[in-house]
Design a protein around this motif. Structure first.
Motif, PDB file in Angstrom:
ATOM      1  N   ILE A  31       0.852  -1.195   0.000  1.00 46.92           N
ATOM      2  CA  ILE A  31       0.000   0.000   0.000  1.00 46.92           C
ATOM      3  C   ILE A  31       0.878   1.231   0.000  1.00 46.92           C
ATOM      4  O   ILE A  31       1.778   1.368   0.824  1.00 46.92           O
ATOM      5  CB  ILE A  31      -0.958  -0.003   1.206  1.00 46.92           C
ATOM      6  N   ASN A  32       0.581   2.124  -0.928  1.00 48.75           N
ATOM      7  CA  ASN A  32       1.448   3.278  -1.142  1.00 48.75           C
ATOM      8  C   ASN A  32       1.475   4.234   0.040  1.00 48.75           C
ATOM      9  O   ASN A  32       2.511   4.770   0.415  1.00 48.75           O
ATOM     10  CB  ASN A  32       0.984   4.046  -2.391  1.00 48.75           C
ATOM     11  N   ILE A  51       2.146   8.051   6.346  1.00 46.64           N
ATOM     12  CA  ILE A  51       3.383   7.311   6.165  1.00 46.64           C
ATOM     13  C   ILE A  51       3.300   6.552   4.855  1.00 46.64           C
ATOM     14  O   ILE A  51       2.290   5.909   4.562  1.00 46.64           O
ATOM     15  CB  ILE A  51       3.641   6.367   7.372  1.00 46.64           C
ATOM     16  N   ASN A  52       4.352   6.656   4.047  1.00 48.31           N
ATOM     17  CA  ASN A  52       4.305   5.956   2.768  1.00 48.31           C
ATOM     18  C   ASN A  52       5.022   4.611   2.863  1.00 48.31           C
ATOM     19  O   ASN A  52       5.510   4.219   3.930  1.00 48.31           O
ATOM     20  CB  ASN A  52       4.879   6.825   1.648  1.00 48.31           C
ATOM     21  N   GLN A  99      -4.161   3.096  -2.465  1.00 44.60           N
ATOM     22  CA  GLN A  99      -3.478   2.121  -3.306  1.00 44.60           C
ATOM     23  C   GLN A  99      -3.954   2.299  -4.739  1.00 44.60           C
ATOM     24  O   GLN A  99      -5.158   2.264  -4.994  1.00 44.60           O
ATOM     25  CB  GLN A  99      -3.759   0.699  -2.821  1.00 44.60           C
ATOM     26  N   ARG A 100      -3.025   2.535  -5.631  1.00 49.52           N
ATOM     27  CA  ARG A 100      -3.330   2.706  -7.065  1.00 49.52           C
ATOM     28  C   ARG A 100      -4.388   3.782  -7.278  1.00 49.52           C
ATOM     29  O   ARG A 100      -5.309   3.613  -8.084  1.00 49.52           O
ATOM     30  CB  ARG A 100      -3.787   1.377  -7.661  1.00 49.52           C
ATOM     31  N   GLY A 101      -4.279   4.862  -6.500  1.00 49.95           N
ATOM     32  CA  GLY A 101      -5.184   5.976  -6.662  1.00 49.95           C
ATOM     33  C   GLY A 101      -6.527   5.834  -5.984  1.00 49.95           C
ATOM     34  O   GLY A 101      -7.329   6.773  -5.994  1.00 49.95           O
TER      35      GLY A 101
END
Length: 115
Positions: A31-32, A51-52, A99-101
């Motif tokens: 997860i981004n 947090i990334n 995640q993925r936008g």
């Protein structure tokens, strides 16, 4: 898709501490971005801490030096350690995963700071 469940909220006196947890239904390793937001009555929801995937963190100015966000990829958990709590920290705190936008939200947990 990922489901998120927050826990750890409650009533605390000014100056006290709480640790919020956000449990994800799937691995957060990929997860981004994971973030903590809060919404007080009559106010818009705001980002508190994020947090990334690489562990880089960011904080709202109002919580810098008091709150710490962390993630445990092995346990699919994200934490928000809150110290030196103030009455103005009172809000519903939400966990969000991006995640993925796509954004996924938890149901929120109430934090009340009052004497």
């Amino acid at each position: 898709q990922v489901q998120l469940v927050e826990s750890g909220g409650g009533l605390v006196q000014p100056g006290g501490s709480l640790r919020l947890s956000c449990a994800a239904s799937r691995s957060i390793f990929i997860i981004n971005f994971m973030g903590w937001y809060r919404q007080a009555p009559g106010k818009e929801r705001e980002l508190v801490a994020g947090i990334n995937g690489g562990g880089t963190t960011n904080y709202a100015d109002s919580v810098k030096g008091r709150f710490t966000v962390s993630r445990d990829n092995a346990k699919n958990l994200v934490y928000l350690q809150m110290n030196s709590l103030r009455p103005e920290d009172t809000a519903v705190y939400y966990c969000k995963a991006v995640q993925r936008g796509l954004g996924f939200w938890g149901q929120g947990t109430q934090v009340t700071v009052s004497s």
